[in-house]
Design an enzyme around this catalytic site. Structure first.
Site, PDB file in Angstrom:
ATOM      1  CB  SER A  47      -0.951  -0.030   1.207  1.00  0.00           C
ATOM      2  OG  SER A  47      -1.906   0.994   1.135  1.00  0.00           O
ATOM      3  CG  ASP A 387      -4.167  -0.563  -0.697  1.00  0.00           C
ATOM      4  OD1 ASP A 387      -3.596  -1.302   0.115  1.00  0.00           O
ATOM      5  OD2 ASP A 387      -3.979   0.662  -0.750  1.00  0.00           O
TER       6      ASP A 387
END
Length: 491
Positions: A47, A387
């Site tokens: 992320s 993500d």
């Protein structure tokens, strides 16, 4: 001249960084401290932690080639750079990196108005205000209906009409924007690229430039790839007893991403399979991923797209699979992703940091292997990569070993445990050294408080564990709180 001494050539460490929006502010300082004592061997992130991981790998690449710490000095300047404001009352450089597309700007404007608001009711007020402003046509229609209702009946009827009609019309507009425009934009408000006419670079061009600068590359140079990192000098150091890695990888960078279409994590770069195990078939047959240049051009700078195109090949049938896999004509326009050594670091970082709904998911294509033999050929299906934190937000397991040759540092942003003066200490007995984090929402007296505590447990609180901004948050003049919490400056 280097401002910081370089560590001994045989002193290495691994580094893994957890995802979190504040990582761009907090991690550079910690990385700089570690870089003064260690060379980085294995680097991992997920992320937002993938941003710091990519720039750290680029800075280490530069140090291995030139001995210069300039890449780490570039990394150390990020907190000040991201906190800069062109206007004292305007958004920070960090916020200006998030640039929506034309079709999603109404929704994005509502999100921005909700930022920097201390307290739940202030946030709700500004969300309502933002909705009324962004969907002004619906608000105007509700006002016209309210005036007509008040003239026909009473003022109370007019107020109720405005509330009910306004709520319904605005929510209908939001629904249409979410289901049509947000979906068409890759399920996100921002692709990461700038729109024509935007003065500031968006996140992906900025990240690409930062990686290139940290690596010591100039505009026009090829993008940094995983192969560049693997081939960097310095490992194993001359005269060292450290064993070489197989395959040889001087700087080993890995990131997590999530394939929403497959419902599972992928590790970047995508590893190739073993051709011997495939018995002469295409390597990594079940891992083949493709892209369409026009689709990916919405997500990456032009020079990165050119590099990908030059190092990609059009889809071809694997030997012996003519009756199974899609025909060559079915894959017209599809290019196979380049080999891992030619995979750009910036593309991997972008695929890892696609915060859901904020950043558009990255579209790639794969062969749908669910088709059965005799039923017909298999087909291509689009895969959406989002993500990496959805699968593993803190991939500390990436470089595990039974007997490690050097230390591994894992950096995570968490509030202190209640009652603990220090988050780290050396236990002296077996039952020492363990502490659990408790959110005791079910012990609240009022049922509403218990439900509110349950909902707040789903999202990270302020880093000091409070539900209102701390004093440092209110007084902080930079983009992020002086106390290190996740909340932005209030007011």
């Amino acid at each position: 001249m280097n401002k910081h001494p370089s560590p001994p050539k045989n002193r290495f460490c691994d580094l893994v960084m957890k995802g979190g929006v504040t990582s761009g502010i907090v991690y550079p300082k910690a990385i700089g401290r570690l870089a003064a004592h260690y060379h980085f061997k294995n680097i991992g992130g997920s992320s937002a932690g993938a941003i710091a991981a990519a720039v750290t790998a680029a800075a280490e690449y530069r140090r291995r080639h030139t001995g210069s710490m300039a890449g780490f000095e570039r990394l150390a300047r990020l907190p000040d750079e991201l906190g800069q404001r062109a206007d004292p009352q305007g958004p920070s450089r960090l916020l200006r990196l998030f640039q929506p597309q034309q079709t999603t700007r109404r929704l994005f404007s509502v999100l921005v108005l909700a930022l920097n608001r201390g307290g739940t009711w202030r946030r709700v007020f500004h969300i309502v205000r933002g909705l009324l402003q962004a969907y002004w046509a619906a608000s105007l229609a509700a006002l016209v209906l309210a005036v007509a209702a008040s003239g026909y009946s009473s003022l109370l009827a007019g107020v109720l009409t405005f509330v009910l009609a306004g709520t319904g019309l605005v929510l209908w507009g939001v629904y249409r924007d979410v289901t049509r425009k947000l979906t068409a934009n890759g399920f996100g408000l921002c692709t990461g690229m700038s729109e024509p006419g935007d003065a500031d670079p968006a996140l992906t061009p900025w990240l690409h430039d930062t990686i290139q600068q940290a690596a010591g590359r100039t505009p026009g140079d090829p993008p940094l790839t995983f192969g560049d990192l693997w081939r960097a000098p310095g490992f194993p150091p001359e005269g060292s007893t450290l064993p070489p890695t197989v395959p040889p990888r001087s700087i080993h960078l890995q990131m997590f991403t999530t394939n929403l279409s497959h419902g599972r994590p992928y590790v970047l770069p995508f590893e190739e399979g073993d051709p011997q195990r495939n018995q002469g078939q295409h390597a990594a047959t079940r891992r083949r991923l493709f892209y369409r240049r026009a689709e990916l051009a919405r997500y990456l700078p032009g020079e990165v797209i050119v590099w990908l195109t030059e190092h990609s090949q059009a889809y071809e049938l694997s030997p012996g699979r003519a009756s199974w896999d899609p025909a060559t004509a079915d894959g017209e326009g599809l290019l196979e992703l380049p080999a891992p050594q030619d995979f750009p670091v910036v593309l991997a970082a972008r695929m890892s940091l696609g915060f859901p709904l904020l950043f558009a998911a990255v579209p790639l294509w794969a062969i749908d292997y669910d088709a059965k033999e005799g039923v017909g050929r298999r087909s291509f299906k689009r895969c959406w990569f989002s993500d990496g934190g959805l699968s593993s937000n803190f991939p500390i397991h990436m470089f595990d070993g039974l007997v490690p040759a050097w230390p591994t540092f894992g950096i995570t942003l968490e509030p202190k445990l209640p009652g603990r003066a220090n988050m780290t200490f050396l236990p002296t007995r077996y039952h020492y050294g363990y502490g659990e984090r408790w959110q005791r929402f079910d012990e609240q007296g009022h049922p509403g408080s218990r439900m509110g505590g349950f909902l707040s447990a789903l999202v990270p609180p302020c880093r000091r564990g409070t539900t209102t901004p701390c004093r440092a948050c209110r007084a902080c003049a930079t983009a992020w709180c002086a106390c290190g919490c996740t909340r932005r400056k209030a007011g």
